[in-house]
Structure formats: C-alpha cells, structure tokens
Design a protein around this motif. Structure first.
Motif, mmCIF file in Angstrom:
data_model
loop_
_atom_site.group_PDB
_atom_site.id
_atom_site.type_symbol
_atom_site.label_atom_id
_atom_site.label_comp_id
_atom_site.label_asym_id
_atom_site.label_seq_id
_atom_site.Cartn_x
_atom_site.Cartn_y
_atom_site.Cartn_z
ATOM 1 N N PHE A 1 0.824 -1.207 0.000
ATOM 2 C CA PHE A 1 0.000 0.000 0.000
ATOM 3 C C PHE A 1 0.861 1.261 0.000
ATOM 4 N N ILE A 2 2.043 1.190 0.644
ATOM 5 C CA ILE A 2 2.962 2.331 0.610
ATOM 6 C C ILE A 2 3.436 2.572 -0.817
ATOM 7 N N ARG A 3 3.745 1.495 -1.522
ATOM 8 C CA ARG A 3 4.198 1.645 -2.907
ATOM 9 C C ARG A 3 3.075 2.214 -3.777
ATOM 10 N N ILE A 4 1.870 1.687 -3.601
ATOM 11 C CA ILE A 4 0.745 2.173 -4.402
ATOM 12 C C ILE A 4 0.514 3.663 -4.174
ATOM 13 N N TYR A 5 0.580 4.065 -2.893
ATOM 14 C CA TYR A 5 0.355 5.472 -2.560
ATOM 15 C C TYR A 5 1.501 6.347 -3.063
ATOM 16 N N GLY A 6 2.740 5.851 -2.945
ATOM 17 C CA GLY A 6 3.887 6.685 -3.268
ATOM 18 C C GLY A 6 4.195 6.792 -4.748
ATOM 19 N N ASP A 7 3.739 5.825 -5.551
ATOM 20 C CA ASP A 7 4.013 5.830 -6.989
ATOM 21 C C ASP A 7 2.899 6.597 -7.689
ATOM 22 N N VAL A 8 3.169 7.852 -8.010
ATOM 23 C CA VAL A 8 2.138 8.733 -8.567
ATOM 24 C C VAL A 8 1.589 8.193 -9.877
ATOM 25 N N ASP A 9 2.490 7.757 -10.769
ATOM 26 C CA ASP A 9 2.044 7.271 -12.074
ATOM 27 C C ASP A 9 1.231 5.982 -11.939
ATOM 28 N N LEU A 10 1.695 5.076 -11.082
ATOM 29 C CA LEU A 10 0.975 3.818 -10.867
ATOM 30 C C LEU A 10 -0.421 4.082 -10.313
ATOM 31 N N PHE A 11 -0.515 4.981 -9.346
ATOM 32 C CA PHE A 11 -1.818 5.286 -8.756
ATOM 33 C C PHE A 11 -2.743 5.942 -9.773
ATOM 34 N N ARG A 12 -2.180 6.828 -10.603
ATOM 35 C CA ARG A 12 -3.010 7.477 -11.619
ATOM 36 C C ARG A 12 -3.571 6.461 -12.608
ATOM 37 N N ARG A 13 -2.766 5.492 -13.012
ATOM 38 C CA ARG A 13 -3.186 4.524 -14.013
ATOM 39 C C ARG A 13 -4.235 3.548 -13.477
ATOM 40 N N PHE A 14 -4.087 3.177 -12.219
ATOM 41 C CA PHE A 14 -4.995 2.187 -11.651
ATOM 42 C C PHE A 14 -5.829 2.769 -10.516
ATOM 43 N N LYS A 15 -6.129 4.031 -10.617
ATOM 44 C CA LYS A 15 -6.786 4.738 -9.517
ATOM 45 C C LYS A 15 -8.037 4.036 -9.042
ATOM 46 N N TRP A 16 -8.963 3.715 -9.945
ATOM 47 C CA TRP A 16 -10.257 3.163 -9.526
ATOM 48 C C TRP A 16 -10.142 1.695 -9.116
ATOM 49 N N THR A 17 -9.176 0.982 -9.633
ATOM 50 C CA THR A 17 -8.929 -0.378 -9.138
ATOM 51 C C THR A 17 -8.459 -0.326 -7.690
ATOM 52 N N PHE A 18 -7.556 0.618 -7.389
ATOM 53 C CA PHE A 18 -7.048 0.736 -6.027
ATOM 54 C C PHE A 18 -8.117 1.242 -5.063
ATOM 55 N N LEU A 19 -8.980 2.143 -5.536
ATOM 56 C CA LEU A 19 -9.988 2.713 -4.652
ATOM 57 C C LEU A 19 -11.192 1.793 -4.461
ATOM 58 N N LEU A 20 -11.617 1.137 -5.540
ATOM 59 C CA LEU A 20 -12.811 0.292 -5.460
ATOM 60 C C LEU A 20 -12.498 -1.138 -5.037
ATOM 61 N N GLY A 21 -11.265 -1.592 -5.294
ATOM 62 C CA GLY A 21 -10.906 -2.977 -4.999
ATOM 63 C C GLY A 21 -11.221 -3.421 -3.580
ATOM 64 N N PRO A 22 -10.848 -2.631 -2.545
ATOM 65 C CA PRO A 22 -11.091 -3.089 -1.171
ATOM 66 C C PRO A 22 -12.565 -3.100 -0.764
ATOM 67 N N LEU A 23 -13.428 -2.403 -1.499
ATOM 68 C CA LEU A 23 -14.809 -2.240 -1.047
ATOM 69 C C LEU A 23 -15.573 -3.560 -1.020
ATOM 70 N N VAL A 24 -15.395 -4.400 -2.036
ATOM 71 C CA VAL A 24 -16.158 -5.650 -2.094
ATOM 72 C C VAL A 24 -15.781 -6.590 -0.951
ATOM 73 N N PRO A 25 -14.492 -6.945 -0.774
ATOM 74 C CA PRO A 25 -14.169 -7.850 0.330
ATOM 75 C C PRO A 25 -14.432 -7.253 1.702
ATOM 76 N N LEU A 26 -14.195 -5.951 1.863
ATOM 77 C CA LEU A 26 -14.424 -5.332 3.169
ATOM 78 C C LEU A 26 -15.914 -5.316 3.515
ATOM 79 N N THR A 27 -16.744 -4.953 2.541
ATOM 80 C CA THR A 27 -18.194 -4.947 2.777
ATOM 81 C C THR A 27 -18.703 -6.365 3.028
ATOM 82 N N PHE A 28 -18.204 -7.307 2.252
ATOM 83 C CA PHE A 28 -18.634 -8.698 2.409
ATOM 84 C C PHE A 28 -18.217 -9.230 3.776
ATOM 85 N N ALA A 29 -16.977 -8.941 4.173
ATOM 86 C CA ALA A 29 -16.492 -9.397 5.475
ATOM 87 C C ALA A 29 -17.289 -8.769 6.604
ATOM 88 N N ALA A 30 -17.592 -7.486 6.472
ATOM 89 C CA ALA A 30 -18.378 -6.814 7.504
ATOM 90 C C ALA A 30 -19.767 -7.432 7.624
#
Length: 556
Positions: free
Chosen positions: A55-84
């Motif tokens: 997660f530090i790498r994802i946050y710190g790599d500006v280009d990587l985060f820009r390219r995969f922004k919505w994958t990084f932002l939306l990815g945790p929502l499904v498992p976290l909501t399901f687990a909750a």
C-alpha cells in the motif's frame, strides 16, 4: 544484486536457510508445542506486516496510482463490505467470531501461488543481464519453479488434506470425493518425474547460455536451490527434519517459509521505493519522498517497525466481539488486496518496474507511456473515469462469486451438526446422567449425524494422508458411529439391538481396532479434532479395550 551482496545474502538468497536454522534452534531450546506456536505466531504477524509495503508503494508511486486509480480505490470495497456483513451475521446469531475464518480458505488457496510468483519474480530480477531471448529465458525460469513447486506441494500431503478438510468442514464443499483412490501418489510421482525432466532441460539451457556467452546468474541459481531445498525439507514428511525437531509439521514449515517470503518482500519494496523517491516527477511529495530519499539504516529500521506494528495490531487478540470483528475484516481485506494488487503492479515486463529495480540501463532516460496489460484480476490497462462502473462490476464478480459460495456453505455448516461430533457425544452422556432422556436422545442423534457425515471424509483423508492422526481419527469415527447406530440409539429409543445390528457393530469394531493398531505402529501423534490430548498410552489402552470387547462378542 537487488540491494548489495551482503544484504541480498541475508534477506533474500540465504534467508530460507537462516530462518530454518532459527526455527530448528527454537525447537531445541523450547518445548515442541510452544516452539510451533511461536513460529506460527511470528508468521501471522509478519504476513500482515508485509501487506503494508504494497500500500505504501501504491500510494507513493504517482504514475501507478493514476493509471490504476479506480482499481485501487474500489478494490477493497467488495471484500471489506462482504467481510463486515458476514461478521455482523455471525455476531447477531451469537456464533463464535472465529467462524469468520471460513473466508480465509480463499486466502489459503491464493497464498501458495503468490509465494511461487514472488520467487519467480526474484529469479527474473537476478537474470536481468542475460541477453538470451527474453521469452525463452522467462519460460525456462517459470517452468523450473512450477515443476518443483507442484511436486513439493503434492508431496506435502498435509497441505492438500488440510485444504480439503477446511473446505468440507467449514464450507460444505466435498471436493475430496472428486479424488480417486490412489490418485495422489500417482500425481506426486508424475510431478516428480516432470520436475526432474525440467531440471535436466534447464541444465542444458544454462550450458547453452554459457556457450553463447550469455550471462548466467549465480545468485539466481543459488536462490532456486536454497529455496526449494529448504521448502522440501520444511514441507514434506522426512526423517531429517523430525530428528532435529520432533513435533515439526507442515504448518510450522509453511510458517517458516512464510517468514522468508516477508523478509524478501520488505527488502524489494524498500529497494523499489528508494529508487522511486529519486525521481521527483514520479514519486509522491511529502513524507514518502522525504523518508525514502533520505534512507539509511535508521529510516529502514523505522520502516520495518512500522510494518510489524501494522501486522501486530491486525493479528493481535483484543477484547470485545465487535473490535475483533473489525480487525478480522480489516486483516482479511488487507491480505486479499495484497495478493490482488501484487498480481499486476510487479510485472517485470513493465518498464517502470524494471527501472526502479535497476533491471535496465535506461534509468535516467524518460520512460515512455506504459501500456500495462490487464491482469487476470481484472485490472484495466488505462483506467478512465467512465470505466468505474465496469471495474466495480468485474471486481464484484471476481471476489463476490467465490466468497458467496464459501458463505453459503459456511451458513449450512453452522446450522448443521458440525465436525466435532465428540462435543455432542459428551453432551449426550451428561444429559443421560442427569436423567434428561429425551434431550440426551436428541443430542445423540446430532452426534450420530455428524459422525455419519464425517465417516467417508475420514476414510478419504486416511487414504490421502496415512498418518497416525488420520488413522486414529478414522478408527474413532468408525467405532463411535457404529456404537451409536447399533447399540446406543436403539437403547435410548427403548428397543434392544437385534442380531444384524450386533453383527454390524462387531465388524465395525474390528475395522476400528485394525486402524488404531496401524496408527500406533506408525509412532506419530494421535491427536486430532475431538481428541486433542490423546497420547500413545491412551491409544494403547483404547485398543486393548476394543480387542477385549471384540473377543467377548466373538465368544458370545
């Protein structure tokens, strides 16, 4: 080298040997049970700890985060909501919070593949100076790793048996029924033959590289030999490891190699982020660039301590069902996202990854626009705003389908008789002693239903993994199920066992005695679910009792 010769030797290449040596010393100076628990505990903490660098790498790599922004932002929502949701259901029904661990089966399946691909990635990094055709070089490294990995995982019978046991007991998935009798030894022998054949082919490939004047990495070859050599010793049943560490198990070996995985990962992400911070146009300003650009042992130590603290918080035992639920949901999501994101952010064919790991000589040249192919985890090549819905939908299917299947099975399991039939047996006995005949009969029927469900599974496990514990478990379920079916349940129902029931009980008693005798002859631990404290002396007394009873039945 990735870091430098000394650090690579300690944290990457020789790390499996060092961790194995420390594990064996732990068994030498500490009781076997405590040693195993300590190694597994350290592994649990470090497993979650090494998610944070992702997660530090994802946050710190500006280009990587820009390219995969919505994958990084939306990815945790499904498992976290399901687990909750799953944990809320568990708490509202007052089930044990530990029931949530059924979802960790998904992680247990993904984890070995993740370990394999990280090792393959390290081999490719060390092979970066090789000018052999890239496709040939990468395929040779990959199939060498896959060949030996598949053989060792099949030879480590506890892995497959344990996975099938979890799928059956916690998620009502009887996949064990799909494995024909005798299939596992055959598959293991085939895998061994393929691994040896691949090794011969790889040796010929290395000889060819030398003759062509191509670079051959000794670091890569050493890493392969050390990793898979230690993996074989730690995972598979063998006399050498048992002599040095009586009480060693596959779980302990898996934990030891898992610790190695963490040290290697912490090292490579530190190397990547240090290089990234040297490029202001690519790294995120602020604390990320400041700390990683400065580097040094003090900052590196702080980085490790911070990661370990993250792991300790999410794996520690804390008071209160709801607090534990929050931490378990966060831990599950953290692990799943680590596997998911790593599947596409560490592709060695991507120019930026190679540059920040010093894999090319173009570090100082401007990197062209990267065309990152979609991963199998549904990460799009270039994410645009309109793609948010399609990304969310793909992730919902990718994560939601397996989690839903496991959840439906788990709910059926919670409402059924469960796998621990011994608990129902003890309860039935207690109720009978207290004079509650109807309740005792009801509890006895639940115990019988659980034993009937467990019997075919116990037979399969004893065949797949013929250890003392598996044979003892089979003996107990055969004996107890027949005793309930042919003697106890008829008696509690007010009837007398007939001739056919007595004959069936005698045959089952003979089968149980034969299985328990085989378990005792093997000399291993007899402990298992429902008989966790069973010793060899307990088993011998039980066997003598069964033989005496069998003799009386045959004479009477």
């Amino acid at each position: 080298w990735i870091l430098d010769p000394t650090q690579d030797a300690v944290f990457i290449i020789a790390a499996p040997l060092l961790v194995l040596a420390l594990s064996l010393l732990t068994f030498h100076f500490v009781d076997a049970g405590d040693a195993a628990a300590l190694i597994i505990l350290v592994h649990m903490v470090m497993t979650v700890a090494h998610h944070l660098p992702t997660f530090i790498r994802i946050y710190g790599d500006v280009d990587l985060f820009r390219r995969f922004k919505w994958t990084f932002l939306l990815g945790p929502l499904v498992p976290l909501t399901f687990a909750a949701g799953a944990l809320t259901y568990i708490n509202l029904h007052n089930y044990p919070v530990e029931n949530f661990l059924y979802l960790f089966i998904l992680l247990a399946i993904w984890d070995p593949y993740h370990f394999l691909m990280q090792h393959y990635g390290f081999m490719r990094i060390y092979d970066r100076h090789n000018r052999a055709p890239q496709r040939l070089a990468s395929r040779m490294d990959l199939w060498l790793c896959v060949g030996w990995f598949a053989f060792i995982m099949l030879a480590a019978t506890d892995w497959l048996a344990g996975l099938l046991e979890d799928l059956f007991n916690t998620a009502q998935l009887p996949l064990f029924a799909l494995i024909p009798d005798g299939a596992l030894p055959l598959l293991t022998n085939i895998a061994a033959a393929l691994a040896i054949a691949m090794t011969v082919a790889y040796v010929l490939y290395v000889v060819w590289c030398r003759r062509q004047g191509y670079f051959v990495s000794r670091a890569k070859l050493s890493l392969f030999v050390v990793t898979f050599g230690v993996m074989y010793l730690a995972y598979t049943p063998n006399q050498w490891i048992m002599q040095w560490a009586p009480g060693w198990s596959f779980k302990v070996g898996f934990a030891a190699l898992g610790i190695v995985h963490m040290t290697q990962y912490l090292a490579i992400v530190w190397r990547y982020n240090r290089s990234l911070a040297a490029h202001p146009q690519r790294s995120r300003p602020g604390w990320f660039r400041c700390l990683h650009a400065r580097g040094g042992w003090i900052v590196a130590a702080g980085y490790v301590i911070f990661c370990l603290s993250y792991g300790e918080v999410l794996t520690g035992t804390h008071g209160g069902r709801w607090l534990m639920s929050v931490l378990m949901a966060a831990g599950f999501t953290s692990t799943l996202m680590h596997y998911y994101f790593d599947g596409f952010i560490w592709k060695m064919r991507h120019r930026q990854t190679r540059e920040n790991l010093a894999m090319t000589d173009v570090v100082d040249k401007p990197a062209p626009e990267l065309r990152m192919p979609a991963s199998t985890a549904a990460a799009p090549s270039v994410e645009r705003q309109p793609q948010r819905f399609s990304i969310a939908l793909r992730q919902l299917c990718y994560f939601g389908i397996p989690m839903t299947a496991l959840t439906l099975g788990a709910i059926l399991s919670w409402s059924g008789p469960g796998a621990n039939y011994a608990a129902h047996m003890y309860q039935a006995q207690l109720l009978s002693q207290q004079g509650h005949a109807d309740q005792a009969l009801s509890e006895a029927r639940i115990a019988f239903a659980s034993m009937s469900r467990q019997l075919p599974f116990a037979r399969k496990l004893a065949q797949l993994q013929p250890t003392s514990a598996r044979k003892a478990a089979l003996a107990l379920v055969v004996y107890n199920r027949s005793k309930y079916q042919d003697l106890l349940l008829p008696t509690l129902s007010g009837t007398t066992p007939d001739t056919a029931q007595l004959a069936d009980y005698r045959a089952s008693l003979d089968e149980a005695a034969h299985a328990l005798d085989g378990a005792l002859r093997m000399g291993g631990s007899l402990a298992g679910t429902g008989h966790e404290k069973m010793t060899a002396a307990d088993g011998q007394r039980m066997l003598d009792s069964w033989k005496s009873e069998l003799q009386r039945l045959q004479n009477g």
